[in-house]
Design a protein around this motif. Structure first.
Motif, PDB file in Angstrom:
ATOM      1  N   ARG A 410     -47.857 102.315  56.039  1.00 42.60           N
ATOM      2  CA  ARG A 410     -47.280 103.447  55.306  1.00 42.60           C
ATOM      3  C   ARG A 410     -48.255 104.615  55.425  1.00 42.60           C
ATOM      4  O   ARG A 410     -49.377 104.554  54.940  1.00 42.60           O
ATOM      5  CB  ARG A 410     -47.050 103.087  53.840  1.00 42.60           C
ATOM      6  N   TYR A 411     -47.808 105.648  56.124  1.00 40.42           N
ATOM      7  CA  TYR A 411     -48.649 106.835  56.302  1.00 40.42           C
ATOM      8  C   TYR A 411     -48.421 107.789  55.141  1.00 40.42           C
ATOM      9  O   TYR A 411     -47.292 107.909  54.639  1.00 40.42           O
ATOM     10  CB  TYR A 411     -48.290 107.551  57.606  1.00 40.42           C
ATOM     11  N   GLN A 412     -49.501 108.468  54.749  1.00 41.26           N
ATOM     12  CA  GLN A 412     -49.408 109.454  53.666  1.00 41.26           C
ATOM     13  C   GLN A 412     -49.452 110.867  54.254  1.00 41.26           C
ATOM     14  O   GLN A 412     -50.001 111.063  55.350  1.00 41.26           O
ATOM     15  CB  GLN A 412     -50.603 109.281  52.700  1.00 41.26           C
ATOM     16  N   PRO A 413     -48.912 111.846  53.523  1.00 41.54           N
ATOM     17  CA  PRO A 413     -49.045 113.237  53.994  1.00 41.54           C
ATOM     18  C   PRO A 413     -50.528 113.548  54.190  1.00 41.54           C
ATOM     19  O   PRO A 413     -51.353 113.153  53.359  1.00 41.54           O
ATOM     20  CB  PRO A 413     -48.461 114.070  52.843  1.00 41.54           C
ATOM     21  N   GLY A 414     -50.854 114.204  55.297  1.00 43.47           N
ATOM     22  CA  GLY A 414     -52.254 114.536  55.571  1.00 43.47           C
ATOM     23  C   GLY A 414     -52.942 113.515  56.458  1.00 43.47           C
ATOM     24  O   GLY A 414     -54.011 113.800  57.016  1.00 43.47           O
ATOM     25  N   ASP A 415     -52.343 112.328  56.636  1.00 39.59           N
ATOM     26  CA  ASP A 415     -52.945 111.353  57.556  1.00 39.59           C
ATOM     27  C   ASP A 415     -52.904 111.909  58.985  1.00 39.59           C
ATOM     28  O   ASP A 415     -51.916 112.512  59.400  1.00 39.59           O
ATOM     29  CB  ASP A 415     -52.171 110.018  57.517  1.00 39.59           C
ATOM     30  N   ALA A 416     -53.988 111.666  59.727  1.00 40.67           N
ATOM     31  CA  ALA A 416     -54.038 112.152  61.112  1.00 40.67           C
ATOM     32  C   ALA A 416     -53.331 111.166  62.035  1.00 40.67           C
ATOM     33  O   ALA A 416     -53.518 109.953  61.922  1.00 40.67           O
ATOM     34  CB  ALA A 416     -55.485 112.330  61.546  1.00 40.67           C
ATOM     35  N   VAL A 417     -52.481 111.705  62.913  1.00 36.31           N
ATOM     36  CA  VAL A 417     -51.793 110.872  63.913  1.00 36.31           C
ATOM     37  C   VAL A 417     -51.958 111.527  65.286  1.00 36.31           C
ATOM     38  O   VAL A 417     -52.196 112.731  65.387  1.00 36.31           O
ATOM     39  CB  VAL A 417     -50.279 110.721  63.607  1.00 36.31           C
ATOM     40  N   GLU A 418     -51.831 110.707  66.314  1.00 36.76           N
ATOM     41  CA  GLU A 418     -51.914 111.223  67.671  1.00 36.76           C
ATOM     42  C   GLU A 418     -50.535 111.718  68.078  1.00 36.76           C
ATOM     43  O   GLU A 418     -49.532 111.021  67.847  1.00 36.76           O
ATOM     44  CB  GLU A 418     -52.343 110.068  68.588  1.00 36.76           C
TER      45      GLU A 418
END
Ligand code: AMP
Ligand code: MG
Length: 422
Positions: A410-418
């Protein structure tokens, strides 16, 4: 199963630059130059004025001031007829040759023309000498100012463009400047597109029970054009061996053949069998990717060819988003190599921050459509509302693929993704 990176590597191993062809300048935009180009002129061809003003002898000015006699007017395209002697000057326009004797130009804004002795005739005939006096007050005057010396930009014989450069508007202008209206370039790859499926009808027809419109044909043709290739649309082939054979044979005439559909595990997924029959050599089938797992890739060599494949062959999964994602990840980089763009960095990903919460679950890396924007806080990406490989609408407005590694998170707003910008 091959990873995306390994699969790309296998594709590019087979993507050799196409042979150069003679190209008219008007056709060269976006292609890669395949020869060294030398100039046949000096540029500028003479010492030239870079402003509108007065060509003067620096030694005539004291603290940037002088009152001088104007002997003639020189406009671009004309040549001076008089040498500038002490106490005199010539009115000169941007681009015109500096007259002998003069070494500097004072811009017209720092002068006052007066006392026309023999004004131009009423018809404004520029061939008549314009005589008068001019008062000069140029506080920052330096001898040599506003003169671009002969050959400052380029010299006759200079190599001005080297092979491998991509031809944009600037290169087109430079080629025109040195008189090269025919040049050797790498051609645009010709990409044949074949849509397969018994369920397909052309986009201008109304589907009946069990049918859908062929969206991949137009989609892939557009993607090929956007990537600088020449699409050759072969239309729709039915899931019958004969129809596939005939159309695939036709497609093998092109540099690249892109087929959509017929490479998965269904009973009518006959494409790999026809490839084998037509001596299209499989390089890989199936990769660790979502969407796009059934991707097929191979090469076809013309009978008797010793070196280099004559066609690259892609079997893209039929679902439109799978086709589009595989196009971006594999077909486009291959086209780029065929077109001679050797240096281009492929699959150049960047990091971006998610704008919203996102649940990811999957056993394969997922390339999810997204909207990437730059903000003062850096790159931000919003995954689009997308319902899988058959949901083309969920791709609308996307300008990037968000890469979610296999697994559950579960990704949160602000998490860095490629992300991979398209
Ligand atoms: P296939 O890879 O042939 O098994 O097709 C997978 C799915 O994509 C099926 O639902 C097909 O109906 C669909 N499909 C195949 N080709 C096209 C196409 N050209 N346009 C739109 N959908 C397609
Ligand atoms: Mg099919």
């Amino acid at each position: 199963m091959l990873s995306v990176a390994e699969a790309l590597h296998r594709v590019l191993e087979h993507a050799a630059t196409l042979s150069p062809v003679e190209t008219a300048l008007g056709e060269a935009l976006g292609r890669v130059l395949a020869e060294a180009v030398a100039s046949d002129v000096d540029s500028p061809p003479h010492d030239k004025s870079i402003v509108d003003g007065y060509a003067v002898r620096g030694s005539d000015l004291v603290d940037g001031r002088a009152a001088l006699i104007v002997q003639e007017e020189i406009t671009a395209g004309n040549v001076p007829t008089l040498a500038v002697v002490p106490g005199c000057c010539a009115r000169i326009m941007t681009g015109a040759p500096i007259p002998e004797g003069a070494d500097s130009v004072v811009m017209v804004e720092r002068t006052q023309f007066a006392n026309a002795i023999a004004p131009r005739d009423a018809a404004g005939d520029l061939s008549k000498p314009l005589l008068g006096t001019v008062r000069i007050h140029d506080d920052g005057f330096k001898t040599g100012q506003n003169v671009m010396p002969l050959g400052k930009s380029l010299r006759r014989g200079d190599v001005v463009l080297r092979p491998g450069v991509e031809i944009t508007a600037a290169e087109i202008g430079l080629l025109a400047e040195v008189g090269r209206t025919q040049i050797l370039t790498i051609p645009r790859p010709r990409v044949a597109i074949l849509s397969t499926g018994n369920e397909l009808v052309p986009a201008n027809e109304q589907p009946t029970a069990g049918q859908i419109r062929n969206s991949n044909g137009p989609l892939l043709a557009a993607a090929v054009s956007a990537a600088g290739g020449v699409p050759v649309d072969l239309g729709i082939a039915r899931d019958h061996l004969d129809d596939l054979r005939r159309n695939i044979r036709a497609g093998l005439e092109s540099d690249v053949l892109v087929i959509s559909g017929g490479v998965s595990a269904g009973v009518l997924d006959l494409v790999p069998a026809v490839f084998a029959e037509l001596n299209v050599e499989q390089v890989f089938h199936k990769i660790n990717l979502k969407p796009g797992k059934p991707l097929w890739f191979g090469v076809h060599r013309m009978v008797g060819a010793v070196s280099g494949p004559s066609s690259l062959v892609f079997g893209l999964p039929g679902n439109p988003v799978s086709s589009l994602v595989c196009f971006h990840l594999f077909v486009k980089p291959a086209m780029s190599r065929l077109a001679g763009r050797q240096q281009e960095s492929l699959h150049a990903t960047v990091l971006a921050k998610l704008t919203r919460e996102f649940d990811h679950r999957g056993d394969r890396p997922t390339y999810h459509p997204g909207k990437l924007v730059n903000s003062p806080e850096g790159a931000l990406v919003e995954p689009t509302d997308w319902h899988g490989s058959a949901d083309l609408r969920g791709f609308v407005g996307a300008n990037t693929l968000v890469i979610f590694p296999a697994g559950q998170r579960r990704y949160q707003p602000g998490d860095a993704v490629e992300v991979l910008p398209l």
